[in-house]
Design an enzyme around this catalytic site. Structure first.
Site, mmCIF file in Angstrom:
data_model
loop_
_atom_site.group_PDB
_atom_site.id
_atom_site.type_symbol
_atom_site.label_atom_id
_atom_site.label_comp_id
_atom_site.label_asym_id
_atom_site.label_seq_id
_atom_site.Cartn_x
_atom_site.Cartn_y
_atom_site.Cartn_z
ATOM 1 N N ASP A 1 -11.763 -65.848 -4.901
ATOM 2 C CA ASP A 1 -10.715 -64.832 -4.855
ATOM 3 C C ASP A 1 -10.323 -64.509 -6.299
ATOM 4 O OD1 ASP A 1 -8.449 -63.310 -4.600
ATOM 5 O OD2 ASP A 1 -7.405 -64.664 -3.237
ATOM 6 N N SER B 1 -2.477 -68.186 -8.322
ATOM 7 C CA SER B 1 -1.305 -67.322 -8.345
ATOM 8 C C SER B 1 -0.002 -68.046 -8.627
ATOM 9 C CB SER B 1 -1.176 -66.591 -7.000
ATOM 10 O OG SER B 1 -1.071 -67.524 -5.939
ATOM 11 N N HIS C 1 -6.045 -62.394 -9.235
ATOM 12 C CA HIS C 1 -5.268 -62.440 -10.474
ATOM 13 C C HIS C 1 -6.148 -62.452 -11.717
ATOM 14 C CE1 HIS C 1 -1.286 -62.864 -8.655
ATOM 15 N NE2 HIS C 1 -1.906 -63.542 -7.701
#
Length: 391
Positions: free
Chosen positions: A201, A176, A204
Site C-alpha cells: 500500500d 500512516s 503515503h
C-alpha cells in the site's frame, strides 16, 4: 417518529462518549495546517485547479456521471487511456482505477488470497487492508511491525503447512500512524526465498518518492518484484481515487473478482481528468518535493534542539509523531496548539495502542519556517506546563 432501535444506538454512543472516543464532524478551519495529508500542497494548488478546469472544458464526454459500473455502462475511452498512462507512470504493465484507496485495498485483499491461501499482514497496516483481509477466506496471521525475523518465521510456517496454497504478504511502504518505512528490499528478498507474493500500500508514498512521485517501490527499483501496489490519489496528489498497479494478469483478475470494482458506479469524467492532471502536475513540479524535504529537515533540526527529551516515532517521512501517553494528555496538548491557530490533531487509543497516544504532525511543502518555529515553541511551552496566550 422514534425508532425502537434508536435508544440502543443512543446508549452505545453514550458509552463511546464516556470513554472519550466520540467523534464529531467539524468544518474546515483557517488554522495553520499541520494535520492534513496534503503534503505537496496540491489540494490547494490554483495551478492544478485551473489545469483540471481546462481539461474538463475540453472534454467531449457528454455525461455528468459514469451512469453505471465499468462492467455495465461506465467504461469510457478516457478511463482506458488513463489506466494506460498510469501503468506507464508507475512503471508496470497495468493499472485499474478504484473510487478510493479504501475501495482498492478492500477489493484487493478480499479477493486475491483465497481459501487455502495464507495472508501475512504487518500489525500496523491500514484499516482498509485489515477489513479486506477479514473478508478474505484465506488464513491470516499478523507479524510484528517491520520485524523481519517474525516475517521469516511466519513464512517458514506457512510454507511448511501449505500444500498447494499461495502465501501473500501485505504491508504499507510508509506507515500512516508512525510515518516510518517498510524494509521493502528485505521483504522482497524473503518473499522470493519462500515463494510468497508481496502487496504494498503506497498511499503515503505516492507523489513523494521516486523520480516523479511513483512511490517508494519504484524509488528502490523493486517494481518488477512486487505483485501489487495500491496508489491513492487523495493525499500528496491532492485529488481523489486510487489505482492498483501490477502485471496485466492482476488487472484482469481484479476486473473479474474485486467486488468493490465490479459492483460500484465508476468515477465520473471530472474525477478521471483530475487524476490525469494531478500526475501531469507532479511531473512538472518536482520542486515541491525538494521544498518539502527542506521544511522537514528544518522541523527535525528544531525539535532535536528544542525538544530533546521527548519521544518521537522513527520517521523520515512528512508524518512526524510525538508520543504523549494517555488520551487526555494528547488531547490537551493538541487543544493548546489549536487555541493559538495551529491545526494539530491528537491520535487516541484504540486507534493506536494504549500508551502510544500521540500528536500526528504532518509537515507540508507550504508550511513556512516561521510556522514551524511557532509550532515547536508551542509544544515546548505546553510540555513545560506554561500558560499559552491565544493569538
Amino acid at each position: 417518529m422514534k425508532h425502537p432501535v434508536g435508544q440502543i444506538l443512543s446508549e452505545r454512543l453514550a458509552v463511546h462518549q464516556q470513554n472519550g472516543l466520540l467523534r464529531h464532524l467539524t468544518l474546515a478551519n483557517q488554522k495553520v495546517d499541520f494535520c492534513s495529508n496534503d503534503y505537496l500542497g496540491f489540494a490547494r494548488s490554483s495551478a492544478l485547479k485551473l489545469l483540471i478546469h481546462q481539461a474538463h472544458a475540453e472534454q467531449a464526454e457528454p455525461h455528468n456521471g459514469a451512469t453505471g459500473s465499468r462492467l455495465l455502462a461506465g467504461q469510457t475511452l478516457l478511463a482506458q487511456e488513463l489506466e494506460e498512462e498510469l501503468a506507464r507512470f508507475y512503471q508496470t504493465e497495468s493499472a485499474l482505477i478504484f473510487n478510493s484507496g479504501y475501495d482498492a485495498n478492500l477489493g484487493l485483499l478480499a479477493c486475491l488470497p483465497k481459501d487455502g491461501d495464507t495472508l501475512l499482514t504487518d500489525e500496523l497496516i491500514h484499516a482498509s487492508m485489515i477489513d479486506g483481509a477479514r473478508l478474505s477466506y484465506a488464513t491470516r496471521h499478523r507479524f510484528r511491525h517491520n520485524d523481519l525475523e517474525d516475517v521469516e518465521a511466519k513464512l517458514k510456517t506457512a510454507r511448511e503447512s501449505l500444500k498447494k496454497g499461495q502465501v501473500f504478504v501485505a504491508v504499507e511502504s510508509v506507515y500512516s500512524m508512525d510515518g516510518d518505512m517498510a524494509p521493502l528490499q528485505e521483504l522482497v528478498d524473503l518473499c522470493e526465498q519462500y515463494g510468497a507474493a508481496l502487496l504494498v500500500d503506497e498511499a503515503h508514498a505516492t507523489g513523494l518518492y521516486g523520480p516523479n512521485g511513483e512511490g517508494l517501490v519504484v524509488a528502490m527499483g523493486l517494481q518488477d518484484r512486487v505483485l501489487a501496489r495500491v496508489h491513492t490519489f487523495g493525499k500528496a496528489l491532492g485529488i481523489h481515487g486510487a489505482a492498483v498497479v501490477g502485471p496485466a494478469v492482476l488487472q484482469n483478475y481484479l476486473i473479474n473478482f474485486a467486488r468493490t470494482f465490479i459492483y460500484t458506479t465508476a468515477l465520473p469524467a471530472h474525477s478521471l481528468l483530475a487524476i490525469q492532471c494531478a500526475h501531469q502536475h507532479r511531473k512538472s513540479h518536482a520542486d515541491t518535493q525538494v521544498r518539502l524535504q527542506k521544511q522537514l529537515t528544518y522541523f527535525q533540526q528544531r525539535i532535536n534542539h528544542s525538544l530533546p527529551n521527548t519521544t518521537w516515532t522513527n520517521s523520515q517521512s512528512p508524518i512526524q509523531c510525538l508520543i504523549l501517553p494517555g488520551n487526555d494528555f494528547a488531547r490537551q496538548v493538541a487543544h493548546q496548539a489549536q487555541q493559538v491557530g495551529l491545526d494539530v490533531r491528537a491520535i487516541l487509543s484504540p486507534t493506536v495502542p494504549a500508551g502510544q497516544e500521540r500528536l500526528r504532525l504532518c509537515i507540508h511543502a507550504f508550511n513556512t519556517m516561521e510556522e514551524i518555529d511557532r509550532l515547536v515553541e508551542i509544544l515546548q511551552a505546553t510540555l513545560a506546563g506554561e500558560t499559552i496566550e491565544q493569538d
